[in-house]
Design a protein around this motif. Sequence first.
Motif, PDB file in Angstrom:
ATOM      1  N   ARG A  32       0.813  -1.224   0.000  1.00 41.78           N
ATOM      2  CA  ARG A  32       0.000   0.000   0.000  1.00 41.78           C
ATOM      3  C   ARG A  32       0.843   1.269   0.000  1.00 41.78           C
ATOM      4  N   TRP A  33       2.160   1.160  -0.057  1.00 41.73           N
ATOM      5  CA  TRP A  33       3.037   2.325   0.048  1.00 41.73           C
ATOM      6  C   TRP A  33       2.910   3.301  -1.110  1.00 41.73           C
ATOM      7  N   ARG A  34       2.366   2.889  -2.240  1.00 42.19           N
ATOM      8  CA  ARG A  34       2.220   3.778  -3.400  1.00 42.19           C
ATOM      9  C   ARG A  34       0.831   4.420  -3.467  1.00 42.19           C
ATOM     10  N   GLU A  35      -0.059   4.068  -2.553  1.00 41.85           N
ATOM     11  CA  GLU A  35      -1.400   4.666  -2.542  1.00 41.85           C
ATOM     12  C   GLU A  35      -1.315   6.100  -2.033  1.00 41.85           C
ATOM     13  N   ARG A  36      -1.869   7.029  -2.769  1.00 40.67           N
ATOM     14  CA  ARG A  36      -1.832   8.446  -2.392  1.00 40.67           C
ATOM     15  C   ARG A  36      -2.995   8.737  -1.439  1.00 40.67           C
ATOM     16  N   THR A  37      -2.749   8.493  -0.169  1.00 35.59           N
ATOM     17  CA  THR A  37      -3.801   8.629   0.837  1.00 35.59           C
ATOM     18  C   THR A  37      -3.585   9.791   1.801  1.00 35.59           C
ATOM     19  N   SER A  46      -1.914  15.173  -3.275  1.00 31.14           N
ATOM     20  CA  SER A  46      -1.893  14.063  -2.324  1.00 31.14           C
ATOM     21  C   SER A  46      -0.572  13.335  -2.492  1.00 31.14           C
ATOM     22  N   SER A  48       1.814   9.592  -1.249  1.00 35.13           N
ATOM     23  CA  SER A  48       1.846   8.236  -0.708  1.00 35.13           C
ATOM     24  C   SER A  48       2.952   8.138   0.338  1.00 35.13           C
ATOM     25  N   HIS A  50       5.478   6.240  -0.004  1.00 27.74           N
ATOM     26  CA  HIS A  50       6.678   6.288  -0.844  1.00 27.74           C
ATOM     27  C   HIS A  50       7.084   7.738  -1.113  1.00 27.74           C
ATOM     28  N   ASP A  51       6.118   8.591  -1.471  1.00 28.82           N
ATOM     29  CA  ASP A  51       6.392  10.009  -1.728  1.00 28.82           C
ATOM     30  C   ASP A  51       6.928  10.696  -0.475  1.00 28.82           C
TER      31      ASP A  51
END
Length: 120
Positions: A32-37, A46, A48, A50-51
């Motif tokens: 789930r590290w790439r989900e922009r939450t 937004s 993630s 990772h970001d």
Amino acid sequence: MAVPASKDDLLQAIEREYDKLRRELGQIPFARWRERTMEGHAAGTSMSVHDLLAYLLGWNELVLKWHALKAAGEPVDFPETATNGTNSAASRRNSTGITKALATGNCSKGSMRQSRVSSR
């Protein structure tokens, strides 16, 4: 977090906050590290996990670069010049440009070296 009053206070705060970040990140499944939450640093964006890590690593690289330059008696370009693609006086003062560059990976060639996350 309050501004540390001494070098020892700063080092303790860094350790405490780093440990807290590691614990919180450890609870998020890697898939789930790439989900922009999360809300991004620039309005209307937004990000993630990772970001966020790329952003934090980018700022850490800049601080280490500035420290090394100062220790070598060389001038420190603060804030970093040309991180948003220009070399104008306005861009040198534009920390928002630095934030956007770090968050999107659009840093000028040579301004930062690529980093990898590693465990301690």
